[in-house]
Design an enzyme around this catalytic site. Structure first.
Site, PDB file in Angstrom:
ATOM      1  CB  SER A  15      -0.949   0.016   1.214  1.00  0.00           C
ATOM      2  OG  SER A  15      -0.227  -0.016   2.420  1.00  0.00           O
ATOM      3  CB  SER A 142       9.493  10.242   9.104  1.00  0.00           C
ATOM      4  OG  SER A 142       8.614  11.261   9.539  1.00  0.00           O
ATOM      5  CE1 TYR A 155       6.505   6.377  11.449  1.00  0.00           C
ATOM      6  CE2 TYR A 155       6.886   8.744  11.561  1.00  0.00           C
ATOM      7  CZ  TYR A 155       6.717   7.594  10.821  1.00  0.00           C
ATOM      8  OH  TYR A 155       6.749   7.658   9.455  1.00  0.00           O
ATOM      9  CE  LYS A 159       9.592   5.643   9.553  1.00  0.00           C
ATOM     10  NZ  LYS A 159       9.800   4.706   8.444  1.00  0.00           N
ATOM     11  CB  THR A 190      -0.318   6.187   2.943  1.00  0.00           C
ATOM     12  OG1 THR A 190       0.075   6.435   4.301  1.00  0.00           O
ATOM     13  CG2 THR A 190       0.636   6.885   1.998  1.00  0.00           C
TER      14      THR A 190
HETATM   15  N1  LIG Z   1       2.244   8.569   5.163  1.00  0.00           N
HETATM   16  C1  LIG Z   1       3.025   9.492   5.711  1.00  0.00           C
HETATM   17  O1  LIG Z   1       2.567  10.608   6.027  1.00  0.00           O
HETATM   18  C2  LIG Z   1       4.490   9.211   5.959  1.00  0.00           C
HETATM   19  C3  LIG Z   1       5.293  10.273   6.398  1.00  0.00           C
HETATM   20  C4  LIG Z   1       6.635  10.029   6.649  1.00  0.00           C
HETATM   21  C5  LIG Z   1       7.165   8.771   6.472  1.00  0.00           C
HETATM   22  N2  LIG Z   1       6.357   7.741   6.051  1.00  0.00           N
HETATM   23  C6  LIG Z   1       6.947   6.411   5.910  1.00  0.00           C
HETATM   24  O2  LIG Z   1       6.699   5.908   4.616  1.00  0.00           O
HETATM   25  C7  LIG Z   1       6.731   4.484   4.639  1.00  0.00           C
HETATM   26  C8  LIG Z   1       5.520   3.931   3.920  1.00  0.00           C
HETATM   27  O3  LIG Z   1       4.363   4.224   4.682  1.00  0.00           O
HETATM   28  P1  LIG Z   1       2.954   4.603   4.019  1.00  0.00           P
HETATM   29  O4  LIG Z   1       2.641   5.965   4.435  1.00  0.00           O
HETATM   30  O5  LIG Z   1       2.948   4.247   2.606  1.00  0.00           O
HETATM   31  O6  LIG Z   1       1.964   3.670   4.881  1.00  0.00           O
HETATM   32  P2  LIG Z   1       1.190   2.308   4.530  1.00  0.00           P
HETATM   33  O7  LIG Z   1       0.318   2.504   3.361  1.00  0.00           O
HETATM   34  O8  LIG Z   1       0.583   1.876   5.827  1.00  0.00           O
HETATM   35  O9  LIG Z   1       2.367   1.318   4.124  1.00  0.00           O
HETATM   36  C9  LIG Z   1       3.155   0.656   5.065  1.00  0.00           C
HETATM   37  C10 LIG Z   1       3.674  -0.613   4.434  1.00  0.00           C
HETATM   38  O10 LIG Z   1       4.521  -1.296   5.359  1.00  0.00           O
HETATM   39  C11 LIG Z   1       4.155  -2.657   5.400  1.00  0.00           C
HETATM   40  N3  LIG Z   1       4.451  -3.227   6.697  1.00  0.00           N
HETATM   41  C12 LIG Z   1       4.100  -2.746   7.919  1.00  0.00           C
HETATM   42  N4  LIG Z   1       4.509  -3.573   8.881  1.00  0.00           N
HETATM   43  C13 LIG Z   1       5.137  -4.609   8.272  1.00  0.00           C
HETATM   44  C14 LIG Z   1       5.772  -5.786   8.737  1.00  0.00           C
HETATM   45  N5  LIG Z   1       5.843  -6.083  10.051  1.00  0.00           N
HETATM   46  N6  LIG Z   1       6.303  -6.648   7.829  1.00  0.00           N
HETATM   47  C15 LIG Z   1       6.225  -6.369   6.506  1.00  0.00           C
HETATM   48  N7  LIG Z   1       5.650  -5.263   6.011  1.00  0.00           N
HETATM   49  C16 LIG Z   1       5.107  -4.389   6.888  1.00  0.00           C
HETATM   50  C17 LIG Z   1       2.664  -2.658   5.104  1.00  0.00           C
HETATM   51  O11 LIG Z   1       2.258  -3.888   4.526  1.00  0.00           O
HETATM   52  P3  LIG Z   1       1.449  -5.088   5.239  1.00  0.00           P
HETATM   53  O12 LIG Z   1       0.534  -4.485   6.252  1.00  0.00           O
HETATM   54  O13 LIG Z   1       0.772  -5.764   4.104  1.00  0.00           O
HETATM   55  O14 LIG Z   1       2.534  -5.917   5.851  1.00  0.00           O
HETATM   56  C18 LIG Z   1       2.565  -1.566   4.046  1.00  0.00           C
HETATM   57  O15 LIG Z   1       2.833  -2.101   2.777  1.00  0.00           O
HETATM   58  C19 LIG Z   1       6.789   4.084   6.127  1.00  0.00           C
HETATM   59  O16 LIG Z   1       8.100   3.760   6.485  1.00  0.00           O
HETATM   60  C20 LIG Z   1       6.345   5.367   6.829  1.00  0.00           C
HETATM   61  O17 LIG Z   1       6.843   5.438   8.139  1.00  0.00           O
HETATM   62  C21 LIG Z   1       5.040   7.941   5.790  1.00  0.00           C
END
Ligand SMILES: NC(=O)c1ccc[n+]([C@@H]2O[C@H](COP(=O)([O-])OP(=O)(O)OC[C@H]3O[C@@H](n4cnc5c(N)ncnc54)[C@H](OP(=O)(O)O)[C@@H]3O)[C@@H](O)[C@H]2O)c1
Length: 273
Positions: A15, A142, A155, A159, A190
């Protein structure tokens, strides 16, 4: 770095930013290995990549925090395509709330996913990268890693740990042909927020969220132009500047934000008065 025909392992591809990154890389002709726990999502994405005309990705289903799973994902990517050119450590989880509202177990769980899993993946891929004298590690951290942000202490710490590890490794790897990039996304639209553990009473700020597709495009461009670091959004860049130039001011801004996020919204106040 060029991604056509490159073998790339993307974690957290089921995702959000990871899924968008996979599509962006597929558009460049990359040979993908997609890792996460939700198999159906990964298979659907693999099909979509196939429809674009890119090589059909290999899917690795598993919890990256479980014993041996991170190492298995790295091995699977290398054996699927005979080599690995880039590892994108994107899988992550979030948690939001006053620091004292979390159990210590929650702090540990976040560290396992956001810090230890990428470290284990990196260490598993490194001998392969060093033997080939080429390789790229992209670690998604992040803007909360730049400076501690209220209610994101657990969190942000995970990071910041990954950021620091990446920078140390980058220095150690100079001259080896192996590169390390750090990506600092800001708020992105997301599922992260739907799935995060929320404790305490503070609310998330109302901030414009970037699309995952835009973030992914920026990450791939940055990798193609050999950037070391990519800080997303002006706010993220301002935080980075302020940390060095005016940390006292940054503290005051963040303290004001902490207070505001504990108060009812202005609209809620009007309704109750
Ligand atoms: N969205 C934001 O605002 C934001 C801001 C700063 C940084 N980030 C970073 O961007 C990255 C992607 O996040 P996103 O925003 O795209 O959120 P997301 O849609 O929730 O994606 C997170 C992904 O990580 C996988 N995941 C979580 N726990 C896992 C585990 N134990 N083993 C394997 N896979 C795991 C999930 O897949 P499954 O659940 O299928 O395992 C999912 O594919 C993350 O590192 C997040 O911290 C996001």
């Amino acid at each position: 770095v060029r991604f056509d025909d490159a073998s790339v392992l993307v974690t957290g591809a089921s995702s959000g930013i990871g899924e968008a990154l996979a599509l962006e890389l597929a558009g460049r002709g990359a040979r993908l290995t997609l890792a996460a726990r939700r198999e159906a999502r990964l298979l659907r994405l693999a099909e979509e990549v196939g429809r674009i005309g890119a090589p059909l990705p290999r899917v690795v289903v598993g919890d990256l925090t479980a014993a041996g799973e991170a190492e298995r994902a790295a091995r699977a990517a290398i054996s699927a395509w005979g080599m690995l050119d880039a590892l994108v450590n994107n899988a992550g989880v979030s948690a939001y709330g006053e620091e004292e509202s979390f159990d210590l177990d929650e702090y540990r769980r976040i560290m396992e996913v956001n810090y230890f899993a990428p470290v284990r993946l990196t260490l598993a891929a490194l001998p392969h990268f060093l033997a080939r004298r080429r390789g790229l590690v992209v670690n998604v951290t992040s803007v909360a890693a730049i400076y501690g942000v209220p209610y994101l202490g657990a969190y942000g710490a995970s990071k910041a740990a990954l950021t620091n590890f990446s920078q140390a490794l980058r220095a150690e790897l100079r001259g080896t042909g192996v590169r390390v990039m750090v990506i600092y996304p800001n708020y992105t639209d997301t599922e992260l927020f739907l799935r995060e553990a929320v404790t305490g009473t503070a609310r998330r700020p109302r901030i414009r969220h970037a699309s995952a597709a835009r973030v992914a495009a920026a990450v791939v461009r940055a990798a193609e132009t050999n950037r070391r670091e990519l800080v997303l959004t002006l706010t993220g860049k301002a935080m980075q500047r302020a940390r060095g130039l005016a940390p006292g001011l940054l503290d005051r801004v963040l303290a004001g934000m902490a207070t505001r996020l504990r108060e009812p919204r202005a609209t809620d106040r009007r309704r109750t008065s």
